[in-house]
Motif scaffolding. Sequence first.
Motif, short mmCIF file in Angstrom:
data_model
loop_
_atom_site.label_atom_id
_atom_site.label_comp_id
_atom_site.label_asym_id
_atom_site.label_seq_id
_atom_site.Cartn_x
_atom_site.Cartn_y
_atom_site.Cartn_z
N VAL B 25 0.86 -1.20 0.00
CA VAL B 25 0.00 0.00 0.00
C VAL B 25 0.89 1.24 0.00
CG1 VAL B 25 -1.69 1.32 1.35
CG2 VAL B 25 -1.88 -1.17 1.18
N LYS B 147 -8.33 2.69 -4.94
CA LYS B 147 -7.19 2.66 -4.02
C LYS B 147 -5.90 2.31 -4.76
CE LYS B 147 -9.80 1.41 0.07
NZ LYS B 147 -10.25 0.30 0.92
N THR B 180 -2.09 3.79 -4.52
CA THR B 180 -0.99 2.89 -4.85
C THR B 180 -0.95 2.78 -6.37
OG1 THR B 180 -1.41 1.68 -2.83
CG2 THR B 180 -0.09 0.56 -4.51
#
Lengths: 278, 298
Positions: B25, B147, B180
């Motif tokens: 991450v 994400k 990310t």
Amino acid sequence: MLSIYRAELSKLLSRLPARLGLIVALVMGVAMPMVVYGGRWAAFAAGTSMALSAGAPTMDWSPPELHSGLLWALRTRNFFVMGTFLILVGSVTFAAEYQARTLREDMLRAVPRVALLFAKWAALVSWAFASLLLTWIPCLLGSLVLMSGGDKLLAISAGFAASGLADVALVSFVFAVSVLTRSVPGTIAGVFLFYVLDYALGLALGVASALHAYPRGYEWVGTIVDQVQPWLFSSAMNAWKGWDPTVPWAWQGLVMLCLVIVGSFTASVAAFQRMDVP
Amino acid sequence: MEVRGLTRRYGKHVVVDSLDLTVQVGDVYGFLGPNGAGKTTAMRCILGLIRRDAGRVELLGQADITRARAQVGAIIETPTFHGWMSGRANLEQAALLSGLGAQTKPEIDRVLERVGLADRAKDRASNYSLGMRQRLGIARALLGRPKMLFLDEPTNGLDPSGMHEMRELIRSLALHDDITIFISSHLLAEVQAICNRVGILRDGKLRAEGTVAALIEEARGQGIVEVGAADKAALERALGAIDGITVAGAGTAGRVRVRYGELPLAQLNRRLLDAGVEVEALVPVTRTLEDVFMEVVQ
């Protein structure tokens, strides 16, 4: 699922062939009662003029029967007109997207493959129904305004319903071919080839059935030929002709159309599940 | 992202061979390799666009890639659009597929603003320049606040200013949006500038992986120095007699490039002096990611 369907339907309706198909369907629906009415009026006017010049008594004007506009609309739409659009629109829905690689962009969203395929198919089916209704409803309304009499309105409307089933079957078949070939020309060629083979088989069976000249001991061939013929795709596509009281509804054709719909969609899903999307 | 033993074959040709990757991450991971190394195929496998013959992929803790894609944005090769639709309509399509519902309009406005296309959103996508299409692709990938972002050659075909804009955009996404990023690119200087970790692929296999700094540091042991002397012939004779080094060709300004390996530079200098060579210059060549890349792929 509903939003995926909405996405596919709005995309389909923004495509030129789909829009053109709907316009042609609407024009048929609006124009057909007027064409039939106008044709009858022209014939009447010509007959009256001839009668007057010959000194014969003139006929009374009687408008066309209520169902005649619908019948001609049904015949016209099923004489390759809507079939052509169904093939065009059916082939661009999957194959064109695969070739243009826009299918990849859809696949990058969190959408299961089956759901995406179902949404595309459902959008196509909706378009096919919309095209049918765009002919049927204006034609019915126009006929009610311009014409009167006749008792075949319901029968011909049933013909429209059977025609709708045939449209869904055709569009499902085209869709399956487009998933299998992944190319627009390939889809059109594949469907055309299938039609040619199906018609050729139908023709051969028709000739065999008409001859009834089977060698001794092979009479059963004739029975089989007669039983197979109504199951052919081309025969099934003509199931709408059952509106005519002199032509019995071919239940085999209607069953065949349902089988084509289920079989085509199943084949599409099976092929798409294993497909690499470039 | 965790990839273990990912393998993809086309017939007998193994395009991706037992690939193992781990992206943490917050990483900006550079996925490097020459043309045909299998980068795009690997990315397609990871994202579930194409089947994998073997291996396991976990995205954002999920083995169900379709579900995981709800939190992932991606551009694979050149992004494609429905050319007859406007940029906004294309984004609306993607938003519908993502099921953004009532969030659709504000989210589209946000991403258009983010990539600087708000003014041209109503134009047909077919009228967009390549750079605008890339930005629209990024906007689409950013829908739903992913994400993780997969970017396959995002600067391909862009002019220098387009490349600069794209690089700034990616850098800003990593810094300000907490995304990310997994990026494949040929532009190694850019990767070095924006990535913290890289993996180098060759013939479908991962040949090197680590932080950019560690890879460069690791390669320092195989460092190169440019040596200059008034008598070049004597210099070359002397270099040929020293063990543990190799001449790596001509350097700049008439110097000789030497791969000095584990030999300390001071000792190299001493040996040359001992051999009677009057050393005029001893210039270590600064290592870059490109040097590491070339060594790995050649």
